[in-house]
Design an enzyme around this catalytic site. Structure first.
Site, PDB file in Angstrom:
ATOM      1  N   PRO A  12       2.155  -8.297  -0.936  1.00 60.95           N
ATOM      2  CA  PRO A  12       2.427  -8.107  -2.358  1.00 60.95           C
ATOM      3  C   PRO A  12       3.681  -8.806  -2.878  1.00 60.95           C
ATOM      4  CG  PRO A  12       2.738  -6.064  -1.135  1.00 60.95           C
ATOM      5  CD  PRO A  12       2.070  -7.027  -0.209  1.00 60.95           C
ATOM      6  N   ASN A  13       3.515  -9.396  -4.039  1.00 58.62           N
ATOM      7  CA  ASN A  13       4.546 -10.070  -4.828  1.00 58.62           C
ATOM      8  C   ASN A  13       4.928 -11.449  -4.300  1.00 58.62           C
ATOM      9  OD1 ASN A  13       5.003  -8.014  -6.883  1.00 58.62           O
ATOM     10  ND2 ASN A  13       5.768  -6.777  -5.186  1.00 58.62           N
ATOM     11  N   ARG A  20      10.564 -16.261  -9.296  1.00 62.77           N
ATOM     12  CA  ARG A  20      11.520 -15.186  -9.578  1.00 62.77           C
ATOM     13  C   ARG A  20      12.464 -15.078  -8.381  1.00 62.77           C
ATOM     14  NH1 ARG A  20       8.266 -14.873 -13.336  1.00 62.77           N
ATOM     15  NH2 ARG A  20       7.258 -13.060 -14.276  1.00 62.77           N
ATOM     16  N   TYR A  25      14.793 -15.325  -2.291  1.00 65.57           N
ATOM     17  CA  TYR A  25      13.606 -15.863  -1.613  1.00 65.57           C
ATOM     18  C   TYR A  25      13.460 -17.384  -1.718  1.00 65.57           C
ATOM     19  CZ  TYR A  25      12.377 -10.934  -1.385  1.00 65.57           C
ATOM     20  OH  TYR A  25      12.395  -9.585  -1.129  1.00 65.57           O
ATOM     21  N   ASN A  76       3.103 -12.145   6.593  1.00 67.43           N
ATOM     22  CA  ASN A  76       4.258 -11.524   5.949  1.00 67.43           C
ATOM     23  C   ASN A  76       3.692 -10.366   5.124  1.00 67.43           C
ATOM     24  OD1 ASN A  76       6.403 -10.684   4.427  1.00 67.43           O
ATOM     25  ND2 ASN A  76       7.116 -12.745   3.908  1.00 67.43           N
ATOM     26  N   ALA A  79       6.367  -5.760   1.273  1.00 60.87           N
ATOM     27  CA  ALA A  79       6.823  -4.362   1.233  1.00 60.87           C
ATOM     28  C   ALA A  79       5.980  -3.445   2.118  1.00 60.87           C
ATOM     29  CB  ALA A  79       6.829  -3.859  -0.204  1.00 60.87           C
ATOM     30  N   HIS A  82       7.085  -1.939   5.639  1.00 63.13           N
ATOM     31  CA  HIS A  82       7.933  -0.775   5.860  1.00 63.13           C
ATOM     32  C   HIS A  82       7.190   0.560   5.771  1.00 63.13           C
ATOM     33  CE1 HIS A  82      10.774  -3.982   5.495  1.00 63.13           C
ATOM     34  NE2 HIS A  82      10.445  -4.199   4.231  1.00 63.13           N
ATOM     35  N   ASP A  89      -2.549  -0.248  11.990  1.00 61.12           N
ATOM     36  CA  ASP A  89      -3.768   0.082  12.736  1.00 61.12           C
ATOM     37  C   ASP A  89      -4.708  -1.120  12.820  1.00 61.12           C
ATOM     38  OD1 ASP A  89      -2.865   2.643  13.179  1.00 61.12           O
ATOM     39  OD2 ASP A  89      -4.162   3.597  11.695  1.00 61.12           O
ATOM     40  N   GLU A 100       4.725 -11.555  12.817  1.00 62.27           N
ATOM     41  CA  GLU A 100       5.242 -11.090  11.521  1.00 62.27           C
ATOM     42  C   GLU A 100       6.387 -12.004  11.089  1.00 62.27           C
ATOM     43  OE1 GLU A 100       5.996  -6.776  11.176  1.00 62.27           O
ATOM     44  OE2 GLU A 100       7.949  -7.330  10.368  1.00 62.27           O
ATOM     45  N   HIS A 102       9.386 -12.723   7.995  1.00 60.82           N
ATOM     46  CA  HIS A 102      10.111 -12.356   6.773  1.00 60.82           C
ATOM     47  C   HIS A 102      11.019 -13.497   6.361  1.00 60.82           C
ATOM     48  CE1 HIS A 102       8.477  -8.428   6.779  1.00 60.82           C
ATOM     49  NE2 HIS A 102       8.792  -8.310   8.051  1.00 60.82           N
ATOM     50  N   ILE A 103      10.960 -13.820   5.088  1.00 63.82           N
ATOM     51  CA  ILE A 103      11.757 -14.921   4.556  1.00 63.82           C
ATOM     52  C   ILE A 103      13.240 -14.557   4.597  1.00 63.82           C
ATOM     53  CG2 ILE A 103      12.229 -16.261   2.462  1.00 63.82           C
ATOM     54  CD1 ILE A 103       9.206 -15.588   1.706  1.00 63.82           C
ATOM     55  N   SER A 104      13.552 -13.377   4.119  1.00 65.38           N
ATOM     56  CA  SER A 104      14.948 -12.925   4.079  1.00 65.38           C
ATOM     57  C   SER A 104      15.317 -12.261   5.402  1.00 65.38           C
ATOM     58  CB  SER A 104      15.132 -11.929   2.932  1.00 65.38           C
ATOM     59  OG  SER A 104      14.347 -10.767   3.141  1.00 65.38           O
ATOM     60  N   ARG A 109      19.862  -6.336   4.587  1.00 66.86           N
ATOM     61  CA  ARG A 109      19.527  -5.803   3.261  1.00 66.86           C
ATOM     62  C   ARG A 109      19.500  -4.267   3.302  1.00 66.86           C
ATOM     63  NH1 ARG A 109      14.530  -8.894   0.856  1.00 66.86           N
ATOM     64  NH2 ARG A 109      15.394  -7.972  -1.050  1.00 66.86           N
ATOM     65  N   ARG A 113      14.600  -1.517   4.606  1.00 66.40           N
ATOM     66  CA  ARG A 113      13.930  -2.748   5.075  1.00 66.40           C
ATOM     67  C   ARG A 113      14.186  -3.005   6.561  1.00 66.40           C
ATOM     68  NH1 ARG A 113      12.388  -5.158   0.156  1.00 66.40           N
ATOM     69  NH2 ARG A 113      13.878  -4.744  -1.506  1.00 66.40           N
TER      70      ARG A 113
HETATM   71  O1  CA2 Z   1      11.842 -11.209   3.292  1.00 62.90           O
HETATM   72  C1  CA2 Z   1      10.625 -11.077   3.222  1.00 62.90           C
HETATM   73  O2  CA2 Z   1       9.811 -11.948   3.474  1.00 62.90           O
HETATM   74  C2  CA2 Z   1      10.040  -9.729   2.723  1.00 62.90           C
HETATM   75  O3  CA2 Z   1       8.829  -9.496   3.425  1.00 62.90           O
HETATM   76  C3  CA2 Z   1       9.779  -9.886   1.250  1.00 62.90           C
HETATM   77  C4  CA2 Z   1       9.277  -8.604   0.589  1.00 62.90           C
HETATM   78  C5  CA2 Z   1      10.201  -7.439   0.913  1.00 62.90           C
HETATM   79  O4  CA2 Z   1       9.649  -6.241   0.393  1.00 62.90           O
HETATM   80  C6  CA2 Z   1      10.420  -7.284   2.411  1.00 62.90           C
HETATM   81  O5  CA2 Z   1      11.334  -6.226   2.621  1.00 62.90           O
HETATM   82  C7  CA2 Z   1      10.983  -8.570   3.002  1.00 62.90           C
HETATM   83  C8  CA2 Z   1       9.217  -8.772  -0.923  1.00 62.90           C
HETATM   84  C9  CA2 Z   1       8.351  -9.914  -1.372  1.00 62.90           C
HETATM   85  C10 CA2 Z   1       8.548 -10.099  -2.822  1.00 62.90           C
HETATM   86  O6  CA2 Z   1       8.517 -11.478  -3.090  1.00 62.90           O
HETATM   87  C11 CA2 Z   1       9.078 -11.916  -4.248  1.00 62.90           C
HETATM   88  C12 CA2 Z   1       9.203 -13.272  -4.379  1.00 62.90           C
HETATM   89  C13 CA2 Z   1       9.782 -13.776  -5.503  1.00 62.90           C
HETATM   90  C14 CA2 Z   1      10.223 -12.924  -6.503  1.00 62.90           C
HETATM   91  C15 CA2 Z   1      10.075 -11.563  -6.368  1.00 62.90           C
HETATM   92  C16 CA2 Z   1       9.484 -11.057  -5.242  1.00 62.90           C
END
Ligand code: CA2
Length: 153
Positions: A12-13, A20, A25, A76, A79, A82, A89, A100, A102-104, A109, A113
């Protein structure tokens, strides 16, 4: 055994990548991510099926679909990392290696997370290298598949 195909799943997102929150990110888009993974995989003779969804059940469906269609999954879960027992499963149920990404750096953080429902049932985790983490995961996945003789064509 699986074909020389990888599944790339984003949660998601992540469709908002590059549009954004560039401070967290980066400026590259999800299309850039897919191209990076496809180009990296292609150099090693693998093709990539890439999906993104904001819905948990879609991710579960694609994890199940990958079993028999692919040799590994790079995910990836965003959210859902977590809190998703359903994705955990699904990963546990497939016989494929799952990595898995994660970008960040989730560990620098918020504390919510720091834990992953999914990582304990994955072959590995790549965290904090930005978009390049997807390339690193692709190389690690192919190395694993080849060393374990998991592909059949
Ligand atoms: O760091 C990552 O890749 C995360 O999986 C990104 C998730 C976050 O909930 C995880 O804790 C770490 C959030 C993805 C949202 O992506 C966006 C990208 C651009 C603008 C807003 C959200």
């Amino acid at each position: 055994m699986g074909t020389k195909r990888l599944y790339l799943l984003n949660g998601p997102n992540l469709n908002l990548l590059g549009k954004r929150e560039p401070g967290t990110y980066g400026k590259q888009t999800l299309e850039d991510v897919a191209k990076l993974v496809k180009d990296t995989a292609w150099d090693h003779g693998y093709e990539v099926v890439a999906y993104q969804s904001n819905h948990e059940g879609d991710l579960v469906d694609w994890i199940q679909e990958a079993d028999g269609e692919a040799a590994g999954i790079i995910i990836n879960p965003a959210a859902y990392t977590h809190n998703s027992i359903a994705i955990r499963d699904a990963v546990s149920a497939v016989s494929l290696p799952v990595i898995e990404v994660h970008i960040s750096n989730v560990h620098s953080r918020e504390s919510f997370r720091h834990s992953s429902m999914i990582a304990p049932v994955c072959a590995g985790q790549v965290v904090g290298f930005g978009i390049d983490g997807y390339r690193l995961a692709t190389l690690g996945m192919i190395q694993k598949i080849e060393s374990e003789g998991r592909h059949d064509s």
